[in-house]
Design an enzyme around this catalytic site. Structure first.
Site, PDB file in Angstrom:
ATOM      1  N   ASP A  56       0.863  -1.180   0.000  1.00  0.00           N
ATOM      2  CA  ASP A  56       0.000   0.000   0.000  1.00  0.00           C
ATOM      3  C   ASP A  56       0.899   1.230   0.000  1.00  0.00           C
ATOM      4  OD1 ASP A  56      -2.462   1.235  -0.007  1.00  0.00           O
ATOM      5  OD2 ASP A  56      -2.709   1.205   2.162  1.00  0.00           O
ATOM      6  N   GLU A 142      -7.940   4.954  -8.196  1.00  0.00           N
ATOM      7  CA  GLU A 142      -9.233   5.368  -7.647  1.00  0.00           C
ATOM      8  C   GLU A 142      -9.904   6.447  -8.480  1.00  0.00           C
ATOM      9  OE1 GLU A 142     -11.193   6.162  -3.276  1.00  0.00           O
ATOM     10  OE2 GLU A 142      -9.181   5.385  -3.535  1.00  0.00           O
ATOM     11  N   LYS A 178     -10.836   1.687  -8.396  1.00  0.00           N
ATOM     12  CA  LYS A 178     -11.279   1.836  -7.001  1.00  0.00           C
ATOM     13  C   LYS A 178     -12.458   2.796  -6.912  1.00  0.00           C
ATOM     14  CE  LYS A 178      -8.463   1.908  -3.471  1.00  0.00           C
ATOM     15  NZ  LYS A 178      -7.352   2.278  -2.550  1.00  0.00           N
ATOM     16  N   THR A 202     -13.770   0.213  -2.052  1.00  0.00           N
ATOM     17  CA  THR A 202     -12.972   0.589  -0.886  1.00  0.00           C
ATOM     18  C   THR A 202     -13.820   1.327   0.144  1.00  0.00           C
ATOM     19  OG1 THR A 202     -10.880   1.636  -0.239  1.00  0.00           O
ATOM     20  CG2 THR A 202     -12.205   2.784  -1.891  1.00  0.00           C
ATOM     21  N   PHE A 224     -11.607  -2.078   6.076  1.00  0.00           N
ATOM     22  CA  PHE A 224     -10.581  -1.404   6.880  1.00  0.00           C
ATOM     23  C   PHE A 224     -10.716  -1.793   8.356  1.00  0.00           C
ATOM     24  CE2 PHE A 224      -9.786   2.611   4.067  1.00  0.00           C
ATOM     25  CZ  PHE A 224      -9.566   1.800   2.966  1.00  0.00           C
TER      26      PHE A 224
END
Length: 386
Positions: A56, A142, A178, A202, A224
Site C-alpha cells: 500500500d 481510484e 477503485k 474501498t 478497513f
C-alpha cells in the site's frame, strides 16, 4: 531493472514543448533500491504462502524494494498517495505532473474544470503505469472520490481511466478501478464489471457494504479493520487494548470472508488499514489475526516488521472452515437500495467511517486540484505566448 517512459512536457524556462525520457526509479533517484532481505522463515514469507500480498504505497522506490523479494505481487494507491506524488517536488513525480497537465491541455477539453479533472486522472494513471512496470499483479487506481454519489459519472471516469491505461499498454486485466462503497459506487461497479472492468470497492466498514458489493459482482473489496477498531475505541471510550480475536475490525472482516465462502461469492476480500489490537508494540495484531484471507494490502513499515520476525504464523482463515460458519443469506441474495441504506445507517461505525473516509480523500483531491489548476493555467499561458 530499467525501463523508459516517454513524456511530453512544457519546460518551465522556455515557451516550447520538449520531449524527454524519464528512466526508472533507480536512475531518477540516483540510487539503486536495495532489495529488502526476506528469509523464508520470516513472517512475511510465511504470510505470503497463505495470502496474496500487496504493498500500500505510491513511492516507486519503496515498491521496488519489496517487489523484488518475490513476496509482493500487487500495489494499491489512493488519492492521498497521488496527491503526495503530485505535490512532492521530486523530479520523477514532477515529470508525471507535467505530462498529465500537457496531456489534458492537448485534449481540448470544453472548460478548465474538465481539463483539471482529466489531468488528475492522467497523473493517477502515470503513477499506476509506472507501478505496473515494477509489480507483476494488480494495480489499483481510484475514481475521483467527489463522484462517490454519482453512478453515471463514476462509470464514465472508470472507463476513461481504463482507456488511458490501454494507451500505455497496460491491459485492463491488471487494473482495478477503485470506488467508494456507497450505493452509487456499488452500482457503478456493477456496470463496469459487466464490461470486463474489474473494480476494487474501498472504504468498507460495514458488513452490509461487503454483502452488496459481492451480490453486484465486485471483483474485490477493501475493508478497513483498523478504522473499525478506532471507531469502537472512541465510541466506548476504551483506553486499553483488546486481544486480536476480540478486535471489532478483525471480527467484521472475518464475517465478510465467511459470508463470501458460504454463499459462493467470488469477490476477493482484501483488508487494508491496520491498527494494533493490543496497543503500541503489537502493530501486526490484525494482520496476523486475518492470516489466510484472500489478499491483504500492507504499508511498507508493517511489511518491514513482518520481514524482521521469524515467529511462526498460524493460519486463521481458510475456505473450508469458513463454509461451515453460520452466515445467513442477506437480502434474499440481492439486497435492494432501501434495505442497504437502512442497514448502513443503523451501523454507526459503517455510516460514520464511510463519511469520514470520503471527506478525507476529497480533502486530498482538493489539495491536488489546486496545484494542478495552477499548473494548467501556467502551461496554458505559455501556450498562448508562443
Amino acid at each position: 531493472r530499467y525501463f523508459a517512459i516517454s513524456i511530453i512536457s512544457l519546460a518551465a524556462p522556455c515557451s516550447c514543448f520538449s520531449t524527454f525520457t524519464v528512466f526508472s526509479t533507480q536512475q531518477t533517484h540516483s540510487l539503486t533500491p536495495m532489495c529488502v532481505t526476506v528469509s523464508e522463515q520470516s513472517q512475511l514469507a510465511q504470510l505470503a504462502e497463505m495470502t496474496t500480498l500487496s504493498i500500500d504505497s505510491g513511492d516507486l522506490k519503496v515498491i521496488e524494494e519489496y517487489a523484488c523479494t518475490g513476496k509482493i505481487t500487487d500495489a494499491t494507491t489512493n488519492p492521498l498517495f497521488v496527491s503526495q506524488a503530485g505535490l512532492s517536488g521530486d523530479p520523477l513525480y514532477a515529470a508525471m505532473v507535467d505530462d498529465a497537465v500537457n496531456y489534458a491541455l492537448l485534449s481540448n477539453q470544453p472548460d478548465e474544470s474538465s481539463t483539471i479533472s482529466l489531468a488528475i486522472d492522467r497523473l493517477a494513471v502515470n503513477l499506476g503505469s509506472s507501478i505496473a512496470k515494477i509489480v507483476p499483479g494488480y494495480i489499483s487506481t481510484e475514481v475521483d472520490p467527489r463522484l462517490s454519489f454519482d453512478t453515471d459519472a463514476s462509470v464514465q471516469r472508470g472507463r476513461r481511466i481504463i482507456q488511458m491505461y490501454a494507451d500505455m499498454d497496460v491491459p485492463k486485466e491488471r487494473v482495478l478501478i477503485k470506488l467508494a462503497a456507497t450505493w452509487e459506487g456499488i452500482m457503478a461497479a456493477e456496470v463496469l464489471e459487466k464490461e470486463g472492468i474489474q473494480c476494487n470497492l474501498t472504504l468498507i466498514f460495514s458488513f452490509v457494504q461487503a454483502v452488496a458489493c459481492a451480490q453486484r459482482g465486485a471483483h474485490l473489496i477493501s475493508p478497513f479493520p483498523g478504522r473499525v477498531l478506532d471507531w469502537h475505541k472512541q465510541s466506548e471510550g476504551r483506553t486499553k487494548g483488546v486481544e486480536p480475536d476480540d478486535d471489532e475490525g478483525v471480527i467484521e472482516v472475518k464475517k465478510m470472508y465467511n459470508y463470501y465462502k458460504v454463499h459462493g461469492h467470488e469477490t476477493i476480500c482484501m483488508p487494508a488499514s491496520w491498527r494494533p489490537s493490543r496497543g503500541v508494540g503489537y502493530e501486526l495484531d490484525e494482520i496476523l489475526a486475518l492470516a489466510g484471507t484472500d489478499r491483504m494490502t500492507i504499508p511498507a513499515p508493517l511489511l518491514e516488521k513482518l520481514a524482521a520476525s521469524e515467529e511462526p504464523i498460524q493460519r486463521k482463515l481458510d475456505v473450508e472452515s469458513a463454509k461451515k460458519s453460520d452466515s445467513p443469506l442477506i437480502g434474499q441474495g440481492m439486497i435492494k437500495e432501501n434495505e442497504f441504506r437502512y442497514l448502513l445507517n443503523m451501523d454507526g461505525c459503517g455510516n460514520d467511517k464511510l463519511a469520514e473516509g470520503i471527506r478525507a480523500f476529497v480533502g486530498e483531491t482538493d489539495k491536488l486540484e489546486a496545484a494542478i489548476a495552477e499548473k494548467v493555467r501556467s502551461f496554458a499561458l505559455q501556450q498562448r505566448r508562443r
